[in-house]
Motif scaffolding. Structure first.
Motif, mmCIF file in Angstrom:
data_model
loop_
_atom_site.group_PDB
_atom_site.id
_atom_site.type_symbol
_atom_site.label_atom_id
_atom_site.label_comp_id
_atom_site.label_asym_id
_atom_site.label_seq_id
_atom_site.Cartn_x
_atom_site.Cartn_y
_atom_site.Cartn_z
ATOM 1 N N ARG A 159 1.649 6.472 -7.076
ATOM 2 C CA ARG A 159 0.569 7.414 -7.415
ATOM 3 C C ARG A 159 0.999 8.861 -7.206
ATOM 4 N N ARG A 194 0.847 -1.212 0.000
ATOM 5 C CA ARG A 194 0.000 0.000 0.000
ATOM 6 C C ARG A 194 0.878 1.256 0.000
ATOM 7 N N THR A 199 -4.857 2.845 -9.995
ATOM 8 C CA THR A 199 -4.959 1.551 -10.679
ATOM 9 C C THR A 199 -6.092 1.572 -11.699
ATOM 10 N N ASN A 228 -6.157 1.607 -4.684
ATOM 11 C CA ASN A 228 -5.389 2.797 -5.056
ATOM 12 C C ASN A 228 -6.023 3.431 -6.287
ATOM 13 N N LEU A 264 2.589 1.659 -3.431
ATOM 14 C CA LEU A 264 1.680 2.117 -4.493
ATOM 15 C C LEU A 264 1.268 3.569 -4.277
ATOM 16 N N ASN A 265 1.199 3.995 -3.031
ATOM 17 C CA ASN A 265 0.931 5.414 -2.784
ATOM 18 C C ASN A 265 2.088 6.282 -3.291
#
Ligand code: G3I
Length: 357
Positions: free
Chosen positions: A255, A248, A301, A298, A251-252
């Protein structure tokens, strides 16, 4: 773009099938593509021309998938076996099958350390001619309409220590990655340009995730035209698991860099698991859920593709010895007889964001 006349002449028209009514009877018309689309995601799968010769595979693919990616037909060893002599027949057939049936296509891969024809490395060593890369990229990007494309595949060393050895790295140094993305954008401004790799998924791989972010930061700092990160998603049900907090957080970070996220080759290896099928299938479905629940949460995605739909076809070469011992892998949403498995439901539940589906 391939004309319909060319497609029919290629004999690939046998791959086109009438619109699917229901591959699994009226009692269950749910489709992964519809469930995914209802939440703003694209679901698809890798497909190969040898798979599209099987009607049951085709019916399931048309029922569940909105997008395809070539399993091997777009790799340079298949496309350009002799220097300058392209064999587009199989790749044309895949793209035409998708166009005829209303599916989009993503491309994979343009530049990779593997699956290159034997003449390429010697040619690069003899003369560091950028056109050996940029000319190939231009040829493919201008011939095919792709929603997204893996411009560079698996450039990072498996242990996360720097870049993986590659004929491209030998010839041009790390800037080969920049060259590839610039050539792809110049040839086709519409396709989304993706860096694709495996290694960020499993919990222990902190160094790989850090190296991936460092690679992305360098590309962004040099204003290289990159649109997203492809997580291949080759998971292990009974090996190193996904660490949901680490994933998590990672992926943050992706982003925050303005990049989209795709799962490009999802499958869940079940070697090392129990011999009892139901327990293996549960382990595969559970690990997929643990991964997808984080990835789909997220907002960056936008797509999930599995690496084929059925256990019937692809076995990882490194596990062939297990297969010889009678082991049948159960990594994908459908079994070898094209029956849905718990992984199919796990995908549906993750897309729907619901735990009972
Ligand atoms: O070229 C022949 C073709 O002429 C023949 O008709 C066809 C059907 O038998 O086989 C073709 O050859 C093999 C092809 O798979 C299709 O089975 C190639 O020799 C073989 O090297 C190729 O292996 C693929 C491999 O990538 C290398 O391209 C695997 O199927 C494919 O699953 C694997 O996929 C990779 C991704 O691209 C990148 N991420 C990892 C993933 C799994 O290893």
């Amino acid at each position: 773009m391939i004309s319909r006349r060319h497609f029919l002449a290629s004999g690939a028209s046998a791959l086109a099938v009438p619109a699917l009514t229901s591959s699994s009877g009226a009692q269950d018309r749910r489709s992964l593509k519809a469930i995914a689309a209802s939440k703003g995601f694209v679901f698809g799968t890798a497909a190969a021309t040898y798979e599209l010769k099987h009607r049951d595979f085709v019916l399931a693919a048309l029922h569940d998938c909105a997008q395809l990616v070539p399993e091997y037909e777009m790799k340079r060893d298949a496309l350009e076996p002799q220097r300058g002599q392209y064999n587009f027949t199989d790749l044309d057939a895949l793209f035409s099958f998708a166009a005829l049936n209303g599916l989009s296509m993503r491309g994979h891969p343009l530049v990779w350390y593997a699956a290159n024809p034997p003449w390429l490395a010697p040619a690069l060593q003899a003369r560091r001619d950028e056109r050996l890369m940029t000319g190939y990229i231009q040829t493919l990007m201008r011939r095919y309409t792709m929603t997204s494309v893996d411009v560079v595949n698996e450039a990072i060393a498996p242990d996360g220590n720097g870049l993986r050895p590659s004929p491209w790295l030998d010839a041009f140094g790390p800037r080969y990655i920049d060259m590839a993305f610039h050539a792809a954008r110049a040839a086709n401004p519409r396709a989304k340009l993706i860096y694709n790799d495996w290694g960020c998924e499993q919990g222990p791989n902190d160094r790989f995730r850090a190296t991936t972010l460092k690679l992305l930061d360098g590309l962004i700092a040099r204003r290289v035209p990159i649109d997203g990160l492809g997580l291949q998603g080759h998971l292990e049900a009974f090996g190193p698991r996904v660490d949901q907090r680490k994933l998590r957080d990672f992926l943050n970070e992706v982003r925050a860099r303005g990049l989209s996220i795709l799962v490009t080759e999802l499958d869940v290896l079940d070697s090392g698991g129990p011999s009892e099928i139901a327990a293996r299938d549960r382990g595969v479905a559970d690990e997929a859920r643990r991964f997808l629940d984080v990835v789909l949460d997220n907002p960056a995605t936008n797509a999930v593709l599995t690496w084929s739909l059925s256990d019937r076809y692809i076995d990882p070469p490194e596990e062939w010895k297990l297969k010889l011992m009678g082991w049948r892998f159960r990594k994908l949403p459908y079994d070898a007889q094209m029956r849905r498995k718990p992984l199919w439901n796990a995908l549906a539940q993750s897309f729907a964001g619901r735990h009972s589906f």
